[in-house]
Design a protein around this motif. Sequence first.
Motif, PDB file in Angstrom:
ATOM      1  N   PHE A 176      25.347  88.916  50.072  1.00 40.00           N
ATOM      2  CA  PHE A 176      25.538  88.318  51.387  1.00 40.00           C
ATOM      3  C   PHE A 176      24.273  87.598  51.867  1.00 40.00           C
ATOM      4  O   PHE A 176      24.349  86.534  52.470  1.00 40.00           O
ATOM      5  N   VAL A 177      23.116  88.173  51.608  1.00 43.47           N
ATOM      6  CA  VAL A 177      21.857  87.541  52.016  1.00 43.47           C
ATOM      7  C   VAL A 177      21.653  86.227  51.274  1.00 43.47           C
ATOM      8  O   VAL A 177      21.286  85.201  51.868  1.00 43.47           O
ATOM      9  N   CYS A 178      21.902  86.233  49.969  1.00 42.89           N
ATOM     10  CA  CYS A 178      21.749  85.009  49.183  1.00 42.89           C
ATOM     11  C   CYS A 178      22.698  83.921  49.658  1.00 42.89           C
ATOM     12  O   CYS A 178      22.327  82.740  49.763  1.00 42.89           O
ATOM     13  N   LEU A 179      23.921  84.315  49.986  1.00 45.55           N
ATOM     14  CA  LEU A 179      24.947  83.342  50.356  1.00 45.55           C
ATOM     15  C   LEU A 179      24.751  82.814  51.770  1.00 45.55           C
ATOM     16  O   LEU A 179      24.820  81.604  52.003  1.00 45.55           O
ATOM     17  N   LEU A 180      24.482  83.709  52.720  1.00 49.50           N
ATOM     18  CA  LEU A 180      24.442  83.315  54.124  1.00 49.50           C
ATOM     19  C   LEU A 180      23.053  82.930  54.615  1.00 49.50           C
ATOM     20  O   LEU A 180      22.899  81.916  55.298  1.00 49.50           O
ATOM     21  N   LEU A 181      22.054  83.752  54.304  1.00 54.43           N
ATOM     22  CA  LEU A 181      20.721  83.500  54.842  1.00 54.43           C
ATOM     23  C   LEU A 181      19.923  82.519  53.990  1.00 54.43           C
ATOM     24  O   LEU A 181      19.253  81.628  54.514  1.00 54.43           O
ATOM     25  N   LEU A 182      19.992  82.693  52.682  1.00 50.19           N
ATOM     26  CA  LEU A 182      19.231  81.817  51.798  1.00 50.19           C
ATOM     27  C   LEU A 182      19.994  80.556  51.406  1.00 50.19           C
ATOM     28  O   LEU A 182      19.451  79.676  50.725  1.00 50.19           O
ATOM     29  N   LYS A 183      21.283  80.487  51.810  1.00 46.71           N
ATOM     30  CA  LYS A 183      22.120  79.303  51.587  1.00 46.71           C
ATOM     31  C   LYS A 183      22.263  78.938  50.111  1.00 46.71           C
ATOM     32  O   LYS A 183      22.371  77.773  49.754  1.00 46.71           O
ATOM     33  N   MET A 184      22.234  79.951  49.249  1.00 47.46           N
ATOM     34  CA  MET A 184      22.446  79.693  47.827  1.00 47.46           C
ATOM     35  C   MET A 184      23.924  79.433  47.562  1.00 47.46           C
ATOM     36  O   MET A 184      24.786  79.835  48.343  1.00 47.46           O
ATOM     37  N   ARG A 185      24.219  78.781  46.457  1.00 44.26           N
ATOM     38  CA  ARG A 185      25.608  78.551  46.090  1.00 44.26           C
ATOM     39  C   ARG A 185      26.253  79.873  45.690  1.00 44.26           C
ATOM     40  O   ARG A 185      25.560  80.826  45.294  1.00 44.26           O
ATOM     41  N   ALA A 186      27.581  79.915  45.809  1.00 43.37           N
ATOM     42  CA  ALA A 186      28.290  81.180  45.618  1.00 43.37           C
ATOM     43  C   ALA A 186      28.075  81.756  44.226  1.00 43.37           C
ATOM     44  O   ALA A 186      27.874  82.970  44.067  1.00 43.37           O
ATOM     45  N   HIS A 187      28.100  80.903  43.183  1.00 46.31           N
ATOM     46  CA  HIS A 187      27.940  81.441  41.828  1.00 46.31           C
ATOM     47  C   HIS A 187      26.509  81.932  41.577  1.00 46.31           C
ATOM     48  O   HIS A 187      26.306  82.909  40.846  1.00 46.31           O
ATOM     49  N   THR A 188      25.544  81.289  42.207  1.00 43.10           N
ATOM     50  CA  THR A 188      24.159  81.768  42.086  1.00 43.10           C
ATOM     51  C   THR A 188      24.001  83.110  42.792  1.00 43.10           C
ATOM     52  O   THR A 188      23.377  84.040  42.256  1.00 43.10           O
ATOM     53  N   SER A 189      24.597  83.214  43.981  1.00 44.46           N
ATOM     54  CA  SER A 189      24.551  84.480  44.722  1.00 44.46           C
ATOM     55  C   SER A 189      25.224  85.584  43.927  1.00 44.46           C
ATOM     56  O   SER A 189      24.738  86.720  43.869  1.00 44.46           O
ATOM     57  N   GLY A 190      26.355  85.247  43.304  1.00 45.19           N
ATOM     58  CA  GLY A 190      27.074  86.236  42.503  1.00 45.19           C
ATOM     59  C   GLY A 190      26.260  86.709  41.309  1.00 45.19           C
ATOM     60  O   GLY A 190      26.264  87.902  40.972  1.00 45.19           O
ATOM     61  N   ALA A 191      25.559  85.771  40.661  1.00 44.64           N
ATOM     62  CA  ALA A 191      24.747  86.134  39.493  1.00 44.64           C
ATOM     63  C   ALA A 191      23.594  87.056  39.882  1.00 44.64           C
ATOM     64  O   ALA A 191      23.305  88.048  39.188  1.00 44.64           O
ATOM     65  N   ILE A 192      22.940  86.763  40.997  1.00 47.91           N
ATOM     66  CA  ILE A 192      21.823  87.606  41.445  1.00 47.91           C
ATOM     67  C   ILE A 192      22.327  88.980  41.863  1.00 47.91           C
ATOM     68  O   ILE A 192      21.715  90.014  41.543  1.00 47.91           O
ATOM     69  N   ALA A 193      23.462  89.012  42.566  1.00 46.87           N
ATOM     70  CA  ALA A 193      24.029  90.296  42.983  1.00 46.87           C
ATOM     71  C   ALA A 193      24.462  91.121  41.777  1.00 46.87           C
ATOM     72  O   ALA A 193      24.316  92.349  41.765  1.00 46.87           O
ATOM     73  N   LEU A 194      25.007  90.461  40.755  1.00 49.25           N
ATOM     74  CA  LEU A 194      25.388  91.172  39.529  1.00 49.25           C
ATOM     75  C   LEU A 194      24.154  91.784  38.864  1.00 49.25           C
ATOM     76  O   LEU A 194      24.195  92.944  38.412  1.00 49.25           O
ATOM     77  N   ALA A 195      23.072  91.033  38.822  1.00 50.88           N
ATOM     78  CA  ALA A 195      21.833  91.568  38.252  1.00 50.88           C
ATOM     79  C   ALA A 195      21.363  92.789  39.041  1.00 50.88           C
ATOM     80  O   ALA A 195      20.920  93.797  38.451  1.00 50.88           O
ATOM     81  N   ALA A 196      21.489  92.722  40.370  1.00 52.53           N
ATOM     82  CA  ALA A 196      21.103  93.863  41.207  1.00 52.53           C
ATOM     83  C   ALA A 196      21.984  95.072  40.920  1.00 52.53           C
ATOM     84  O   ALA A 196      21.506  96.211  40.842  1.00 52.53           O
TER      85      ALA A 196
END
Length: 555
Positions: free
Chosen positions: A30-50
Amino acid sequence: MDIFQITTDAVGGSTGLSAVVSAVPLVTFFVCLLLLKMRAHTSGAIALAAALLVAIFAFDMPWDMALSSAGRGGLFGLLPIVWVIVMAIWFYEITVAAGRFDDLRKTFDLLGEGDIRVQAILIAFCFGGMLEALAGFGAPVAITATMIMALGIKPLKAATVVLIANTAPVAFGAVAIPITTAGEVGGRTAEQTADIASLTASVVFLIAALVPMFILFIIDGVRGMKEAAPAALVIGFSFAITQWLAANFFAYQLTNVIACIVSLAAAFLFMRMWHPKGVAELRERLDVEAASTSSDLNGRRIWMALLPYAIVTVVFGLANVGGAIPKLLNAVKIKLDWPLLDGTVLAADGTPMDTSYSLSVFGNPGTLLLISGLIVAVVYYFFNDGGKFALAPSAPWTKFLEVANRMKWSALTIVLVLALAYVMNYSGQTISIGEFVASAGALYALFSPVLGWVGTAVTGSDTSANALFANLQVTAANNLGVSPDLLLASNTSGGVVGKMISPQSLAIAATAVQMEGQESKILKAVVGYSFVFLVAVCVIVFLMTNVLGFLVPAV
């Protein structure tokens, strides 16, 4: 071979601390998508790594099993979910390539008898619901917004109308993929997944019935509600009743298709007996020019425009009703005992979790849409009436390539979100969160739709919200002693009313009505409705855990 058993207090021997750590992948997304304005697939990849890091280092899941869990989820995201969505959009594109979509728009002009309020309901609610059933993924908002603008409705109102209309159909969008995902991720059987569909239809019944009245209010205020209420109520309640009946007694994958067809038929019959008054005054009040008549439209062209939806209804009906044809279609299956996970992932009680992968090659909704689309293409090719209705033989393949290319990043996002969900599920992260939030007791049921609302508002997809939270809802339900299927329906229904405020939906609506960069204005116009609908869903779900418990199948 490693054996991994889920523990809900893996971090510091505390369920609460384990739940906090388990929430890290979701917060990251959610932080990557909303606050950092990353694209959805990038946010998903980072969240998956987490999620992988939390699974390995906090929950002590072997690294190879954690990676295998991601692969299991990613494959389910690709087949059937991405396959279904691509085929649904491709099916719609065939009708556009054949030149029949414009005739469908003209059909709505005739049905509404010049009353743009009724026409807006037919387009945004009925036809939009049909597009949601077959395509979803923003297509209803983009297409119907353009059509409503063509009626003369101002941009902000047009955007608000289509976003409000795109609520009740969302749960059964893309041939009910959100519900199928909730059942799959939540570990439910086919029969239990059907119960989720039934319960979802019950939860959203009033919203579905009353959305047309909200559309009247948005377009023409209280006066519009008074003057056109009969038509709005007939359309709304015919849709809601049919949606409930189809979800309970027919193929739930076709719920929206059938409900939209019935509501359109009800509107047609009702408008033969009831005629709008003051249409000229309405147009003057709203500063809308009189629409040109569609004199070239005839019965054959209307039928050809509606034919694809009749075909898909028949195909899905044959594939899901009776015994012989469904058995034949489901005879060919891909079934895998998933590597490293089969018999090695144990639930908290020590029983092996079902980690196998299964796909019906011909009986899944994506393939059924492919079959339906090919039938439509053949009919349109041989009965094309010439001119603009000629369908090129290469059109189906060309349109498929276009849709696949357009969907590539969205498809990657879905695969990553499902991979994230399965890592969290098999490692115990989701169950830890579920046990912790269930400590709220019976009151949890009141707020359970909020998870689906938040998930869909952030990701723009009820499917993704169910992938993220389905297992959590099941865990909480088991701890509370309520029906898991009810809380899965709760999550789905919460997502229904969160769709209108998702950044994805707002961006699509803004683009369609030429308000790029003014998404905040549209958000302000719709957020109040979203909250009102959410409160209604929360109250209904809570009542279904007690006084309305007779609506819920026994656990």
